[in-house]
Design a protein around this motif. Structure first.
Motif, mmCIF file in Angstrom:
data_model
loop_
_atom_site.group_PDB
_atom_site.id
_atom_site.type_symbol
_atom_site.label_atom_id
_atom_site.label_comp_id
_atom_site.label_asym_id
_atom_site.label_seq_id
_atom_site.Cartn_x
_atom_site.Cartn_y
_atom_site.Cartn_z
ATOM 1 N N ALA A 1 111.991 71.141 19.763
ATOM 2 C CA ALA A 1 111.503 69.799 19.773
ATOM 3 C C ALA A 1 111.364 69.388 18.546
ATOM 4 O O ALA A 1 111.753 68.161 18.287
ATOM 5 C CB ALA A 1 110.411 69.552 20.802
ATOM 6 N N SER A 2 110.536 70.226 17.544
ATOM 7 C CA SER A 2 110.254 69.680 16.395
ATOM 8 C C SER A 2 111.417 69.598 15.681
ATOM 9 O O SER A 2 111.629 68.456 14.882
ATOM 10 C CB SER A 2 109.167 70.484 15.932
ATOM 11 N N THR A 3 112.338 70.490 15.580
ATOM 12 C CA THR A 3 113.617 70.407 14.909
ATOM 13 C C THR A 3 114.420 68.980 15.221
ATOM 14 O O THR A 3 115.083 68.456 14.268
ATOM 15 C CB THR A 3 114.431 71.556 14.984
ATOM 16 N N GLU B 1 106.697 78.718 25.302
ATOM 17 C CA GLU B 1 106.222 77.266 25.083
ATOM 18 C C GLU B 1 106.236 77.109 23.498
ATOM 19 O O GLU B 1 106.610 76.043 23.009
ATOM 20 C CB GLU B 1 104.896 77.119 25.450
ATOM 21 N N ALA B 2 106.105 78.034 22.728
ATOM 22 C CA ALA B 2 106.167 78.074 21.369
ATOM 23 C C ALA B 2 107.792 77.926 20.958
ATOM 24 O O ALA B 2 108.026 76.877 19.825
ATOM 25 C CB ALA B 2 105.861 79.409 20.403
ATOM 26 N N ARG C 1 112.330 66.497 26.659
ATOM 27 C CA ARG C 1 111.521 67.145 27.582
ATOM 28 C C ARG C 1 111.467 68.402 27.575
ATOM 29 O O ARG C 1 112.601 69.169 27.444
ATOM 30 C CB ARG C 1 112.040 66.516 28.874
ATOM 31 N N THR C 2 110.338 69.186 27.539
ATOM 32 C CA THR C 2 110.506 70.719 27.511
ATOM 33 C C THR C 2 109.763 71.229 28.983
ATOM 34 O O THR C 2 109.274 70.800 29.536
ATOM 35 C CB THR C 2 109.691 71.103 26.591
ATOM 36 N N LEU D 1 110.222 76.483 22.689
ATOM 37 C CA LEU D 1 110.517 75.098 23.181
ATOM 38 C C LEU D 1 110.033 73.975 21.929
ATOM 39 O O LEU D 1 110.550 73.028 21.567
ATOM 40 C CB LEU D 1 110.056 74.836 24.526
ATOM 41 N N GLU D 2 108.578 74.289 21.464
ATOM 42 C CA GLU D 2 108.117 73.410 20.550
ATOM 43 C C GLU D 2 108.762 73.517 19.480
ATOM 44 O O GLU D 2 108.915 72.203 18.563
ATOM 45 C CB GLU D 2 106.507 73.638 20.509
ATOM 46 N N MET D 3 109.060 74.514 18.832
ATOM 47 C CA MET D 3 109.946 74.586 17.592
ATOM 48 C C MET D 3 110.861 73.771 17.537
ATOM 49 O O MET D 3 111.501 73.070 16.845
ATOM 50 C CB MET D 3 110.241 76.020 17.431
ATOM 51 N N ARG E 1 111.079 61.387 20.122
ATOM 52 C CA ARG E 1 110.270 62.256 21.213
ATOM 53 C C ARG E 1 110.455 61.906 22.577
ATOM 54 O O ARG E 1 110.534 62.791 23.452
ATOM 55 C CB ARG E 1 108.957 62.407 20.678
ATOM 56 N N GLU F 1 113.223 66.486 16.614
ATOM 57 C CA GLU F 1 112.489 65.291 15.894
ATOM 58 C C GLU F 1 112.720 65.005 14.541
ATOM 59 O O GLU F 1 112.860 63.824 14.024
ATOM 60 C CB GLU F 1 110.908 65.193 16.294
#
Length: 252
Positions: free
Chosen positions: A166-168, A159-160, A180-181, A162-164, A176, A170
């Protein structure tokens, strides 16, 4: 913001085998510099001189037509023509020589509305995300970021990652609501292929090979061969050149 010119994608095309580049692919990659590799595999009994004499004029004409298609779409395109006995070794060598971040394996792509990106722990997440952002820029393609875990203990780490990613995306201009993650479990190859069935384009990274293994001789290869969608294989920086082509090459 990501600069499209920070990346370069190799697009191998069986130039005399009737393989074409779908218009949806050309449009989606118009903002990214590409290297169109026109290749023709020759049998062992054919010498490079024979192949060049028999096929070069036709192959070069086809490659020039393809170059014009990309240029008309506004793409910065370089071409190379190769006669080879080992296309995978050729893909690797040209990607290394021309500093291509990834290799696009063509499959039919009538539409490109969704992209699946398989995020793995042993692949540079930031690099993959920036490359994906480059492709997504100036398109309406939605993206699913997928991480496959083998146990619940790995879920938080996935999950971490994927969030990294997604943030990149954005940070590089991808809204956003287009991202989707998903964290899934099971066998990575099967899980990725199952998810890919609901998407139009697949992005995977190479597994770390042994010192002499060639590109595509790993999970990325198995996925690419079994997928019905176009596949972008993101190269690892650890690959080294191995071997040369047979036949003539021409870079333009």
């Amino acid at each position: 913001m990501v600069d499209p010119h920070d990346h370069r994608i190799l697009v191998p095309v069986d130039i005399l085998g009737g393989q074409s580049v779908p218009a949806s692919i050309v449009d989606a990659f118009a903002s990214v510099p590409v290297v169109v590799l026109g290749y023709h595999e020759i049998p062992d009994q054919t010498t490079p001189e024979q192949a060049q004499s028999e096929f070069e004029a036709q192959a070069r004409a086809e490659l020039e037509k393809l170059q014009e298609v990309f240029e008309t779409a506004g793409c910065a395109v370089t071409t190379r023509l190769v006669f080879t006995r080992d296309r995978f070794k050729t893909f690797e060598r040209v990607a290394l020589e021309l500093d291509c971040d990834s290799i696009l394996l063509l499959n039919p792509a009538p539409i490109l509305e969704t992209m699946l990106v398989a995020i793995r722990g042993d692949v540079n997440v930031d690099h993959v995300a920036r490359l994906v952002a480059t492709v997504l820029t100036d398109t309406d393609i939605d993206v699913t970021l997928l991480h496959v875990v083998s146990s619940d203990d790995e879920r938080a780490k996935g999950e971490a990652a994927l969030e990294m990613a997604a943030s990149t995306l954005e940070e590089n201009g991808i809204e956003r609501d287009r991202i989707r993650t998903v964290v899934d479990d099971g066998k990575p190859t099967d899980a990725i292929l199952d998810a890919a069935a609901d998407h139009d384009l697949l992005v995977v990274g190479e597994s770390r090979p042994s010192i002499r293994r060639l590109i595509f001789r790993d999970r990325a290869d198995r996925i690419a061969r079994r997928s019905v969608d176009p596949v972008i294989v993101v190269r690892g920086s650890y690959l080294e050149s191995n071997g040369t082509d047979t036949g003539s090459t021409d870079e333009r």
